[in-house]
Design an enzyme around this catalytic site. Structure first.
Site, mmCIF file in Angstrom:
data_model
loop_
_atom_site.group_PDB
_atom_site.id
_atom_site.type_symbol
_atom_site.label_atom_id
_atom_site.label_comp_id
_atom_site.label_asym_id
_atom_site.label_seq_id
_atom_site.Cartn_x
_atom_site.Cartn_y
_atom_site.Cartn_z
ATOM 1 N N ASP A 38 0.853 -1.195 0.000
ATOM 2 C CA ASP A 38 0.000 0.000 0.000
ATOM 3 C C ASP A 38 0.886 1.241 0.000
ATOM 4 O OD1 ASP A 38 -3.253 0.299 0.801
ATOM 5 O OD2 ASP A 38 -2.061 2.125 1.031
ATOM 6 N N ASP A 64 3.608 1.909 -4.150
ATOM 7 C CA ASP A 64 2.814 2.842 -4.950
ATOM 8 C C ASP A 64 2.660 2.143 -6.297
ATOM 9 O OD1 ASP A 64 1.856 4.732 -6.696
ATOM 10 O OD2 ASP A 64 3.211 6.326 -6.075
ATOM 11 N N VAL A 65 1.445 1.761 -6.648
ATOM 12 C CA VAL A 65 1.247 0.925 -7.842
ATOM 13 C C VAL A 65 1.624 1.627 -9.147
ATOM 14 C CG1 VAL A 65 -0.521 -0.589 -6.819
ATOM 15 C CG2 VAL A 65 -1.229 1.518 -8.016
ATOM 16 N N ASN A 91 -5.849 -4.559 -6.536
ATOM 17 C CA ASN A 91 -6.996 -3.925 -5.881
ATOM 18 C C ASN A 91 -6.871 -2.409 -5.751
ATOM 19 O OD1 ASN A 91 -9.241 -3.679 -3.715
ATOM 20 N ND2 ASN A 91 -7.398 -2.995 -2.657
ATOM 21 N N TYR A 158 -13.226 7.711 -13.844
ATOM 22 C CA TYR A 158 -13.337 6.463 -13.081
ATOM 23 C C TYR A 158 -13.935 5.351 -13.954
ATOM 24 C CZ TYR A 158 -14.250 3.316 -9.144
ATOM 25 O OH TYR A 158 -14.261 2.223 -8.297
ATOM 26 N N LYS A 162 -12.092 1.847 -15.201
ATOM 27 C CA LYS A 162 -12.594 0.524 -14.813
ATOM 28 C C LYS A 162 -13.010 -0.304 -16.042
ATOM 29 C CE LYS A 162 -11.768 0.954 -10.480
ATOM 30 N NZ LYS A 162 -10.757 0.102 -9.831
ATOM 31 N N VAL A 191 -19.577 -0.368 -1.973
ATOM 32 C CA VAL A 191 -19.081 -1.099 -0.812
ATOM 33 C C VAL A 191 -18.612 -0.037 0.188
ATOM 34 C CG1 VAL A 191 -17.431 -2.849 -0.023
ATOM 35 C CG2 VAL A 191 -18.174 -2.843 -2.423
ATOM 36 N N THR A 193 -16.395 1.754 2.147
ATOM 37 C CA THR A 193 -14.943 1.915 2.330
ATOM 38 C C THR A 193 -14.631 3.410 2.369
ATOM 39 O OG1 THR A 193 -14.438 2.086 -0.031
ATOM 40 C CG2 THR A 193 -14.549 -0.146 0.874
HETATM 41 N N1 LIG Z 1 -15.901 1.035 -2.413
HETATM 42 C C1 LIG Z 1 -16.631 0.879 -3.490
HETATM 43 O O1 LIG Z 1 -17.841 1.195 -3.528
HETATM 44 C C2 LIG Z 1 -16.017 0.249 -4.710
HETATM 45 C C3 LIG Z 1 -16.869 -0.216 -5.713
HETATM 46 C C4 LIG Z 1 -16.321 -0.794 -6.849
HETATM 47 C C5 LIG Z 1 -14.954 -0.928 -6.963
HETATM 48 N N2 LIG Z 1 -14.143 -0.463 -5.960
HETATM 49 C C6 LIG Z 1 -12.706 -0.623 -6.151
HETATM 50 O O2 LIG Z 1 -12.169 -1.336 -5.055
HETATM 51 C C7 LIG Z 1 -10.772 -1.049 -4.945
HETATM 52 C C8 LIG Z 1 -10.421 -0.762 -3.495
HETATM 53 O O3 LIG Z 1 -11.028 0.456 -3.105
HETATM 54 P P1 LIG Z 1 -11.740 0.669 -1.695
HETATM 55 O O4 LIG Z 1 -13.170 0.897 -1.954
HETATM 56 O O5 LIG Z 1 -11.343 -0.368 -0.735
HETATM 57 O O6 LIG Z 1 -11.117 2.110 -1.306
HETATM 58 P P2 LIG Z 1 -10.230 2.578 -0.083
HETATM 59 O O7 LIG Z 1 -9.890 3.993 -0.394
HETATM 60 O O8 LIG Z 1 -10.921 2.290 1.193
HETATM 61 O O9 LIG Z 1 -8.934 1.667 -0.168
HETATM 62 C C9 LIG Z 1 -8.004 1.817 -1.229
HETATM 63 C C10 LIG Z 1 -6.609 1.449 -0.745
HETATM 64 O O10 LIG Z 1 -5.711 1.665 -1.853
HETATM 65 C C11 LIG Z 1 -4.595 2.408 -1.392
HETATM 66 N N3 LIG Z 1 -3.994 3.171 -2.492
HETATM 67 C C12 LIG Z 1 -4.424 4.321 -3.050
HETATM 68 N N4 LIG Z 1 -3.579 4.723 -4.008
HETATM 69 C C13 LIG Z 1 -2.591 3.802 -4.059
HETATM 70 C C14 LIG Z 1 -1.418 3.649 -4.855
HETATM 71 N N5 LIG Z 1 -1.056 4.562 -5.764
HETATM 72 N N6 LIG Z 1 -0.637 2.567 -4.655
HETATM 73 C C15 LIG Z 1 -0.966 1.656 -3.699
HETATM 74 N N7 LIG Z 1 -2.035 1.760 -2.907
HETATM 75 C C16 LIG Z 1 -2.850 2.806 -3.098
HETATM 76 C C17 LIG Z 1 -5.140 3.283 -0.279
HETATM 77 O O11 LIG Z 1 -4.114 3.721 0.598
HETATM 78 C C18 LIG Z 1 -6.135 2.345 0.397
HETATM 79 O O12 LIG Z 1 -5.533 1.574 1.401
HETATM 80 C C19 LIG Z 1 -10.505 0.121 -5.886
HETATM 81 O O13 LIG Z 1 -9.919 -0.370 -7.075
HETATM 82 C C20 LIG Z 1 -11.897 0.667 -6.156
HETATM 83 O O14 LIG Z 1 -11.973 1.346 -7.375
HETATM 84 C C21 LIG Z 1 -14.651 0.123 -4.846
#
Ligand SMILES: NC(=O)c1ccc[n+]([C@@H]2O[C@H](COP(=O)([O-])OP(=O)(O)OC[C@H]3O[C@@H](n4cnc5c(N)ncnc54)[C@H](O)[C@@H]3O)[C@@H](O)[C@H]2O)c1
Length: 295
Positions: A38, A64-65, A91, A158, A162, A191, A193
């Site tokens: 992360d 950092d991805v 993720n 976004y 995706k 979800v 988060t």
């Molecule tokens: N929460 C939703 O409703 C939802 C719905 C569909 C898809 N998603 C996808 O799920 C995935 C996870 O998101 P989430 O909802 O858990 O959000 P979140 O913000 O709670 O968690 C995301 C995590 O990614 C980390 N992150 C951010 N930029 C980064 C980088 N450059 N390198 C490494 N880590 C990094 C953050 O520090 C955090 O720990 C994402 O790809 C998001 O697009 C989320």
């Protein structure tokens, strides 16, 4: 009890919180060794401590991805700790800034594309050779979204990012099938988060110059709508359980919200029906019986 996951190793990006952490815990619960990466190192270390306390085999690595060299380091670290890599969960993702086309900040689009698209490419590029090398097969799980299956007004960056993840996954499914690597794409709707607070981890290199920034009022309106939608979402633990269920039965498109079927089926129907227009076209209709060309 042993299963198809136990003793194997997964690298998970964005594992400090939200969906990444929940999936880390669920896969650890299946007996996997987990390598958590992360960009937020302090939250990552708290999250991994909590998993270690539960007795899980977990290590962390700063990631950092958008930086390919950090992906190379995490793969190295995974191999040093656990010998082999079997799974990557791409993720990490960011939500961007909802807004009109006229207000789109170029740096924000680049940030969203770099994290959500290039981050997934880098993750696969760094881990796939490591998965291929032991010949035991494995998994690539890309986290897209329902937003990858439908356009949404004011969320172009976004949705586009995706949709790219869905498309990359579809390309890799066929490419990696002969290597016994199961490639799948997770497409959740909302979800609960911190995705609506993605700016907390935005890198300096994507900063928007003050004079080009969207006005505070517009930012607030978008942020409030996003927060309300995310707040209405399902719990991360439910999604993580669904992921394990779907991987176990080798599902490729992994949905968590069956109620959204009407969205994708409406879109699929519209796309299919557009071929009727092409078949009836005076210009191109005669091509209907030609062979399909692929490579
Ligand atoms: N929460 C939703 O409703 C939802 C719905 C569909 C898809 N998603 C996808 O799920 C995935 C996870 O998101 P989430 O909802 O858990 O959000 P979140 O913000 O709670 O968690 C995301 C995590 O990614 C980390 N992150 C951010 N930029 C980064 C980088 N450059 N390198 C490494 N880590 C990094 C953050 O520090 C955090 O720990 C994402 O790809 C998001 O697009 C989320």
């Amino acid at each position: 009890m042993s299963n198809e996951f136990s003793g194997k190793t997964a690298i998970i990006s964005g594992a400090a919180g939200g969906i990444g952490l929940a999936v880390a815990e669920a896969l650890a619960g299946q007996g996997m060794n987990i390598v958590m990466g992360d960009i937020d190192s302090s939250t990552l270390s708290e999250a991994s401590d909590a998993l270690k306390e539960k007795g899980y085999n977990v290590i962390t690595c700063p990631l950092d991805v958008t930086d390919y060299t950090q992906w190379e380091s995490i793969v190295e670290k995974a191999k040093e700790a656990f010998g082999k890599v079997h799974m990557v969960v791409n993720n990490a993702g960011v939500g961007g800034t909802p807004g009109k086309i006229e207000d789109a900040e170029h740096e924000t689009w680049r940030w969203v594309m770099d994290v959500n698209v290039m981050g997934v490419l880098y993750g696969a590029q760094a881990t796939v050779p490591a998965i291929k090398e032991h010949g035991e097969g494995g998994w690539v799980l890309n986290v897209a979204s329902m937003a990858g299956m439908m356009g949404m007004p004011y969320a172009g960056a976004y949705c586009a990012s995706k949709a790219a993840v869905v498309s990359m996954t579809e390309s890799w499914m066929a490419e990696l099938h002969p290597h016994n690597i199961h490639v799948s794409v997770l497409c959740p709707a909302f979800v609960k988060t911190r995705i609506h607070e993605s700016h907390r981890n935005r890198q300096e290199k994507y900063a928007v110059a003050k004079e080009k920034r969207m006005s505070k009022d517009k930012l607030m309106a978008g942020a409030q709508a996003a927060a309300a939608a995310v707040e209405s979402g399902i719990p991360v633990s439910m999604l993580a359980e669904r992921v394990v269920e779907a991987l176990r039965s080798k599902q490729t498109y992994i949905y968590s919200h069956p109620n959204y079927r009407k969205v994708t089926s409406g879109r699929a129907k519209a796309i299919d029906m557009a071929f009727v227009d092409a078949e009836e076209s005076e210009v191109v209709g005669h091509l209907i019986n030609d062979d399909i060309v692929t490579f």
